[in-house]
Design a protein around this motif. Structure first.
Motif, PDB file in Angstrom:
ATOM      1  N   ALA A  18      78.616  -5.065 -18.407  1.00  0.00           N
ATOM      2  CA  ALA A  18      77.465  -5.301 -19.299  1.00  0.00           C
ATOM      3  C   ALA A  18      76.553  -6.391 -18.742  1.00  0.00           C
ATOM      4  N   PHE A  20      76.205  -7.276 -15.566  1.00  0.00           N
ATOM      5  CA  PHE A  20      75.506  -6.685 -14.410  1.00  0.00           C
ATOM      6  C   PHE A  20      74.402  -5.735 -14.874  1.00  0.00           C
ATOM      7  N   ASP A  21      74.702  -5.021 -15.963  1.00  0.00           N
ATOM      8  CA  ASP A  21      73.736  -4.036 -16.481  1.00  0.00           C
ATOM      9  C   ASP A  21      72.458  -4.724 -16.961  1.00  0.00           C
ATOM     10  N   ILE A  22      72.597  -5.952 -17.473  1.00  0.00           N
ATOM     11  CA  ILE A  22      71.402  -6.684 -17.916  1.00  0.00           C
ATOM     12  C   ILE A  22      70.496  -6.978 -16.708  1.00  0.00           C
ATOM     13  N   LEU A  24      70.440  -5.089 -14.004  1.00  0.00           N
ATOM     14  CA  LEU A  24      69.887  -3.784 -13.614  1.00  0.00           C
ATOM     15  C   LEU A  24      68.721  -3.401 -14.539  1.00  0.00           C
ATOM     16  N   PHE A  25      68.856  -3.750 -15.816  1.00  0.00           N
ATOM     17  CA  PHE A  25      67.814  -3.485 -16.813  1.00  0.00           C
ATOM     18  C   PHE A  25      66.510  -4.188 -16.414  1.00  0.00           C
ATOM     19  N   GLN A  26      66.653  -5.384 -15.855  1.00  0.00           N
ATOM     20  CA  GLN A  26      65.479  -6.133 -15.420  1.00  0.00           C
ATOM     21  C   GLN A  26      64.870  -5.501 -14.160  1.00  0.00           C
ATOM     22  N   ILE A  27      65.731  -5.033 -13.254  1.00  0.00           N
ATOM     23  CA  ILE A  27      65.226  -4.512 -11.973  1.00  0.00           C
ATOM     24  C   ILE A  27      64.635  -3.107 -12.125  1.00  0.00           C
ATOM     25  N   VAL A  28      65.422  -2.177 -12.696  1.00  0.00           N
ATOM     26  CA  VAL A  28      64.956  -0.785 -12.797  1.00  0.00           C
ATOM     27  C   VAL A  28      65.121  -0.170 -14.186  1.00  0.00           C
ATOM     28  N   GLY A  29      66.197  -0.475 -14.860  1.00  0.00           N
ATOM     29  CA  GLY A  29      66.456   0.130 -16.168  1.00  0.00           C
ATOM     30  C   GLY A  29      67.941   0.093 -16.467  1.00  0.00           C
ATOM     31  N   ALA A  30      68.291   0.434 -17.695  1.00  0.00           N
ATOM     32  CA  ALA A  30      69.693   0.354 -18.116  1.00  0.00           C
ATOM     33  C   ALA A  30      70.548   1.417 -17.425  1.00  0.00           C
ATOM     34  N   TRP A  31      71.842   1.129 -17.369  1.00  0.00           N
ATOM     35  CA  TRP A  31      72.849   2.042 -16.789  1.00  0.00           C
ATOM     36  C   TRP A  31      72.767   3.406 -17.476  1.00  0.00           C
ATOM     37  N   GLY A 131      72.706   2.228 -23.517  1.00  0.00           N
ATOM     38  CA  GLY A 131      71.284   2.192 -23.170  1.00  0.00           C
ATOM     39  C   GLY A 131      70.427   2.221 -24.419  1.00  0.00           C
TER      40      GLY A 131
ATOM     41  N   PHE B  14      75.356  -1.467  -8.123  1.00  0.00           N
ATOM     42  CA  PHE B  14      75.812  -1.482  -9.514  1.00  0.00           C
ATOM     43  C   PHE B  14      76.862  -0.389  -9.745  1.00  0.00           C
ATOM     44  N   LEU B  55      75.175  -6.146 -24.504  1.00  0.00           N
ATOM     45  CA  LEU B  55      73.938  -5.474 -24.093  1.00  0.00           C
ATOM     46  C   LEU B  55      72.863  -5.553 -25.177  1.00  0.00           C
ATOM     47  N   PHE B  59      69.575  -7.130 -23.917  1.00  0.00           N
ATOM     48  CA  PHE B  59      68.373  -6.282 -23.811  1.00  0.00           C
ATOM     49  C   PHE B  59      67.270  -6.753 -24.766  1.00  0.00           C
ATOM     50  N   MET B  62      65.617  -9.909 -23.614  1.00  0.00           N
ATOM     51  CA  MET B  62      64.679  -9.659 -22.512  1.00  0.00           C
ATOM     52  C   MET B  62      63.406  -8.993 -23.011  1.00  0.00           C
ATOM     53  N   GLY B  68      62.449  -6.664 -18.657  1.00  0.00           N
ATOM     54  CA  GLY B  68      63.303  -5.490 -18.743  1.00  0.00           C
ATOM     55  C   GLY B  68      62.517  -4.185 -18.693  1.00  0.00           C
ATOM     56  N   ASN B  69      63.260  -3.107 -18.581  1.00  0.00           N
ATOM     57  CA  ASN B  69      62.658  -1.767 -18.513  1.00  0.00           C
ATOM     58  C   ASN B  69      63.280  -0.860 -19.567  1.00  0.00           C
TER      59      ASN B  69
END
Lengths: 164, 235
Positions: A18, A20-22, A24-31, A131, B14, B55, B59, B62, B68-69
């Protein structure tokens, strides 16, 4: 390495994922996994029937144009690769083949239903729980309801089959 | 702005991390639902709830700061129907999207078979896709309610923040608190079950008929404190 000698508490594993997923959420999007699997399906079929035939199908021409430059594919491939490395290092890699025809039939039906479900909803179980719902998307709540009821129905049927 | 190569690399790193952690922990989303329903075993369910809590706060925090995206995703009946079918499928296959990749990496041919037919199901249903009519996308997913397409428009923490002026993280903390309440309830139920196990003088009775040997064996293992798992995918 000790890490590969003992099993890990799933709460610890999911908490690390979770965090790490945060990032990833910042870079491209959620898992997510369903999006990558959709693209892999497109690439797979494109390799079989050719780009020209593939382009005749509206979904693959307008919604998911098959391309390798799609980050979600690499999450799926990474999961397979990570599990392979981990299984080898922990000496847990070995070929497991379902023994009974009934298992093959159940897995086949299950796989088909998962594929149809992903295509219809545009999300998978990961996007649903980890997500859309954490993003508080109302679709996530609908999807969680559908998934829980579906799992309940599936469990009920599975139990009946096992009892029989 | 990250390049496409950078996106793919980040996703692969990841995914690899997830693959290692899930392989070592044996976590499975299917088991999180199935074992809770069938055996009242919550090992995987608790992990799922913890991840959802982290999360949700992460999320929405953020989103509150414009980072975030988040997925710009319309709410529709298709999500309920699609995931209903998916839920049945993942119990039948004995694996979800994550565990099918992880088990394939461990050499499980059944998991690879499930992935193959997931692709077949995806492709066959893609042939029924229509740009203008349900089942969906394109003109039906516009971000606004669309009765003909069974779509309700786009609504998430970002739209909630925009419409109310309250930071998204406030709503996120409320949702995380609700998830935590569910988590506490599971812990309470587990403690109650363990208490019953300790006070019982005789071995715990199996909650299934003798005509169901597979379930009876699993239920006995449960009573003895062994980890719950159905014998799926050739294991």
């Amino acid at each position: 390495m000790d890490f590969f000698k003992k099993s890990l508490d799933p709460i610890v594993a999911l908490a690390i994922i979770a965090v790490f997923d945060i990032f990833l959420f910042q870079i491209v999007g959620a898992w997510t996994v369903g999006g990558g699997e959709t693209m892999i399906a497109g690439l797979f079929v494109k390799a079989l029937i050719g780009a020209k035939e593939m382009n005749r199908i509206p979904f693959w021409r307008m919604v998911f144009k098959p391309t390798w430059a799609y980050w979600k594919i690499y999450i799926s491939l990474g999961m397979g690769f990570g599990a392979l490395v981990s299984a080898i290092l922990s000496k847990e890699f070995y070929w497991r083949v379902p023994k009974h025809l009934s298992e093959w039939v159940m897995i086949t039906i299950g796989g088909l239903l998962m594929g149809i479900g992903i295509r219809l909803s545009f999300v998978c179980n990961v996007s649903t729980f980890l997500g859309l719902t954490p993003e508080m998307n109302l679709g996530g709540y609908l999807a969680v309801s559908g998934l829980v009821i579906g799992a309940w129905v599936g469990t009920w049927v599975y139990k009946k089959i096992l009892e029989a | 702005m990250i390049t496409v190569d950078g996106q793919c690399l980040a996703a692969f790193v990841f995914g690899t991390t997830v693959g290692v952690l899930v392989q070592r922990s044996r976590w499975c989303n299917t088991a999180a639902l199935r074992d809770a329903m069938l055996f009242k075993s919550y090992r995987n369910t608790k992990a799922l709830l913890v991840a959802m809590m982290i999360l949700t706060v992460g999320f929405t925090a953020m989103i509150s700061f414009g980072n975030g995206n988040p997925m710009r995703f319309d709410v529709g009946i298709n999500q309920f129907i699609g995931l209903f079918l998916f839920g049945i499928g993942m119990v039948f296959a004995g694996a979800c999207t994550v565990s099918s990749w992880v088990k394939t990496g461990e050499g499980n041919i059944g998991a690879l078979w499930a992935l193959l037919f997931l692709i077949v199901g995806l492709f066959l249903s893609s042939l029924m896709w229509s740009f203008t009519y349900w089942p969906l996308a394109g003109q039906t997913m516009t971000g606004r309610p669309n009765a003909a397409g069974l779509q309700f428009g786009w609504a998430d923490a970002l739209t909630l923040q925009r419409d109310t002026g309250v930071p998204a993280v406030v709503f996120g903390i409320i949702q995380a608190a609700a998830l935590y309440a569910l988590y506490r309830r599971i812990l309470k139920r587990e403690r109650a079950t363990q208490g019953e196990g300790k006070t019982a003088s005789a071995p715990a009775p199996t909650p299934v008929a003798p005509a169901a040997p597979a379930l009876a064996k699993i239920a006995t293992e449960q009573a003895l404190g062994a980890p719950a798992a159905l014998p799926t995918l050739g294991e």
